[in-house]
Design a protein around this motif. Structure first.
Motif, PDB file in Angstrom:
ATOM      1  N   LEU A  35       0.840  -1.199   0.000  1.00  0.00           N
ATOM      2  CA  LEU A  35       0.000   0.000   0.000  1.00  0.00           C
ATOM      3  C   LEU A  35       0.873   1.246   0.000  1.00  0.00           C
ATOM      4  O   LEU A  35       0.578   2.216  -0.704  1.00  0.00           O
ATOM      5  N   PHE A  38       1.858   1.663  -3.498  1.00  0.00           N
ATOM      6  CA  PHE A  38       0.778   2.125  -4.377  1.00  0.00           C
ATOM      7  C   PHE A  38       0.462   3.598  -4.129  1.00  0.00           C
ATOM      8  O   PHE A  38       0.248   4.352  -5.072  1.00  0.00           O
ATOM      9  N   LEU A  39       0.434   3.992  -2.856  1.00  0.00           N
ATOM     10  CA  LEU A  39       0.087   5.372  -2.554  1.00  0.00           C
ATOM     11  C   LEU A  39       1.187   6.329  -3.006  1.00  0.00           C
ATOM     12  O   LEU A  39       0.953   7.519  -3.153  1.00  0.00           O
ATOM     13  N   ASP A  41       2.845   5.797  -5.894  1.00  0.00           N
ATOM     14  CA  ASP A  41       3.007   5.487  -7.323  1.00  0.00           C
ATOM     15  C   ASP A  41       4.121   4.487  -7.593  1.00  0.00           C
ATOM     16  O   ASP A  41       4.713   4.480  -8.661  1.00  0.00           O
ATOM     17  N   ARG A  42       4.424   3.624  -6.602  1.00  0.00           N
ATOM     18  CA  ARG A  42       5.391   2.557  -6.828  1.00  0.00           C
ATOM     19  C   ARG A  42       4.658   1.238  -6.856  1.00  0.00           C
ATOM     20  O   ARG A  42       3.436   1.199  -6.755  1.00  0.00           O
ATOM     21  N   LEU A  43       5.398   0.139  -6.966  1.00  0.00           N
ATOM     22  CA  LEU A  43       4.755  -1.177  -6.983  1.00  0.00           C
ATOM     23  C   LEU A  43       4.865  -1.902  -5.659  1.00  0.00           C
ATOM     24  O   LEU A  43       4.086  -2.802  -5.387  1.00  0.00           O
TER      25      LEU A  43
END
Lengths: 342, 183
Positions: A35, A38-39, A41-43
């Protein structure tokens, strides 16, 4: 027969709850990292197995194989007791949480709760207060000024926020007239959830829950900038792992407690339409876990959104804002109950 | 005097009650972060997926051969002269009889070295070369453990006799058209 049956299903239940809370805590570490990615902008981690699902195993394995250092000047007994206590108290709280409506199997009624004690809420608070000792003992036994300062900071934070937490819950208890968690959940049948009656209480409670679990924006005990590593500076290997892991178990348990007390636990709208008791129990457990996962998500969402509080701001928020607000909340609730009974 | 149009007046009004309550700002921040959850991720999963290079990317050099497979370089030294980082050194030698298939002209470089730690990949050597012998490919210098390994000799610079697919971009015409297009 019935004694053996009782012991048998309680053992199974205890093992299951313990295993599930460890499993969820394990995968919460992965979820947290995913998370966070994702927050931003990574994987996030995706190398160990598909979508990185073996990452927690790798992390755990790594911690086990790290060198275990016990400082020469430390108090060895307390040094080991600290993380054990943190883990122990983290695992113990889940005993009073009702995971679902009663099951009916082999002509027996099986409640999906380990212990329905009539002071369940008090039990939770008692055990949570013990959690402070894990941090305090660990920090003190390290014989390191940074650890000690981190522990002092952590315990003063936890003790301050426990007050507001308890006061915010009193309003709920005034409405439910019971300290048993099971009864509180049963009173919120259908969509009659406490959060609709106690929005302010819930807000105070969730803020205090962030502080109690030492998570952002109140993650001051772990402060690289001024305290090296906080209360676990001297810890290594799996003892450090226990501290970190206890945080995730605490997060799971406080999510479960919030879901049970404020968001109706296993209750969901239109639950009366389902006649089959066992189906209802299974659905109830699923709904309850969905709520828990939502709260775990909120914990992480907040962590990756907000910057950390300064220490004086933390204390000001706890003592000067949250405690007076929860007292006002108690007065308002009392007034509403009085008007209703007139 | 106004220097820029982006200047903002600083407002030092005391916070309103809503601003002091923090909560609207916190929820605003949470909405922003949750939006990022659904955005396209910028990460490239490196070994499996490789970033697409620009058609005019300047990577490791290559000393070209002509259509008969002979080295084009005549060791004139213009590349070394043009190099702003002074990364290129070479030793010239005379072609012996019977080596016509190896070197195109009478003079050739017996030693040709580029220090990849000095090189700034500006491509001036490529521009200076009168024989179209040196070109910058799209591959990047690999990591090494010692400084000496970054000095590429002829063994690593001269074009292999079998052209690898990877260096297709390095071929002159394609490169030139791409460069013109990019300009």
């Amino acid at each position: 027969m019935s004694t053996i049956f009782f012991l048998g299903y309680k053992t199974i239940l205890v093992t299951m709850v313990w295993g599930i809370s460890l499993l969820i805590a394990m995968y919460a570490t992965l979820m947290e990292r995913k998370l966070a990615g994702f927050l931003q902008d990574r994987l996030g981690p995706d190398r160990a197995g598909p979508f990185g699902i073996f990452q927690p195993l790798m992390d755990g394995g790594k911690l086990f194989f790290k060198e275990e250092i016990i400082p020469n000047d430390s108090n060895k007994f307390l040094f080991i007791l600290g993380p054990s206590l943190a883990m122990f108290t983290a695992c113990m709280t889940s005993a009073v949480i009702p995971w679902g409506p009663d099951l009916n199997l082999f002509g027996h009624t099986i409640p999906l709760q380990i212990a329905d004690i009539n002071i369940g809420v008090l039990f939770v608070f008692g055990v949570v207060s013990l959690g402070v000792y894990g941090v305090m003992i660990g920090g003190w036994a390290s014989n390191n000024k940074y650890s000690l300062l981190g522990a002092v900071r952590a315990s003063s934070q936890m003790i301050s926020y426990e007050l507001a937490m308890g006061l915010s819950l009193i309003a709920v208890l005034m409405m439910s007239q019971s300290l048993s968690v099971k009864e509180i959940v049963q009173q919120q049948h259908g969509i009659n959830w406490n959060v609709f009656y106690q929005p302010l209480g819930f807000l105070i409670f969730i803020i205090c829950a962030f502080a109690e679990t030492n998570r952002a924006p109140f993650d001051l005990p772990e402060c690289e900038a001024e305290l090296v590593g906080g209360y676990h500076t001297e810890y290594s290997s799996m003892k450090l792992g226990f501290y970190l892991f206890a945080e995730y178990i605490n997060m799971f348990v406080s999510s479960a407690f919030m879901a049970a007390v404020f968001f109706g636990g296993y209750n969901f709208p239109f639950m009366d339409k389902i006649a089959n008791g066992n189906l209802l129990a299974i659905l109830g457990v699923a709904v309850f876990f969905a709520k828990i996962f939502f709260f775990i998500f909120v914990f992480m969402w907040v962590r990756w959104t907000l910057p950390r509080f300064r220490y004086d701001q933390l204390m000001k928020l706890g003592w000067q804002i949250l405690i007076p607000l929860s007292v006002i909340n108690i007065l308002l609730t009392g007034g509403a109950i009085m008007l209703k009974n007139l | 005097m106004q220097i820029t149009s982006r200047a903002k007046r600083v407002d030092k009004k005391p916070f309103t009650f809503l601003e002091r309550a923090y909560l609207p700002a916190i929820f605003g921040g949470m909405v922003i972060t949750i939006k990022h959850l659904f955005k396209k991720k910028v990460t490239i999963r490196y070994p499996e997926v490789q970033r697409e290079f620009s058609p005019v990317y300047r990577g490791v050099h290559m000393l070209k051969r002509d259509e008969n497979g002979a080295e084009r370089c005549t060791a004139c030294g213009l590349c070394a002269l043009s190099c702003p980082a002074e990364a290129i050194t070479m030793t010239a030698d005379e072609r012996k009889p019977g080596e016509e298939n190896l070197y195109r002209e009478e003079k050739y470089a017996s030693v040709y070295e580029i220090n990849m730690l000095r090189c700034i990949f500006c491509g001036l050597c490529e521009e200076a070369c009168p024989k179209e012998a040196i070109f910058l490919t799209d591959s990047i210098p690999t990591a090494n453990f010692t400084r000496d390994d970054f000095t590429y000799g002829k063994d690593r610079l001269v074009e292999p006799l079998v052209r690898p697919v990877k260096h297709i971009n390095a071929f002159e015409e394609e490169r030139r058209t791409a460069w013109n297009k990019a300009r």
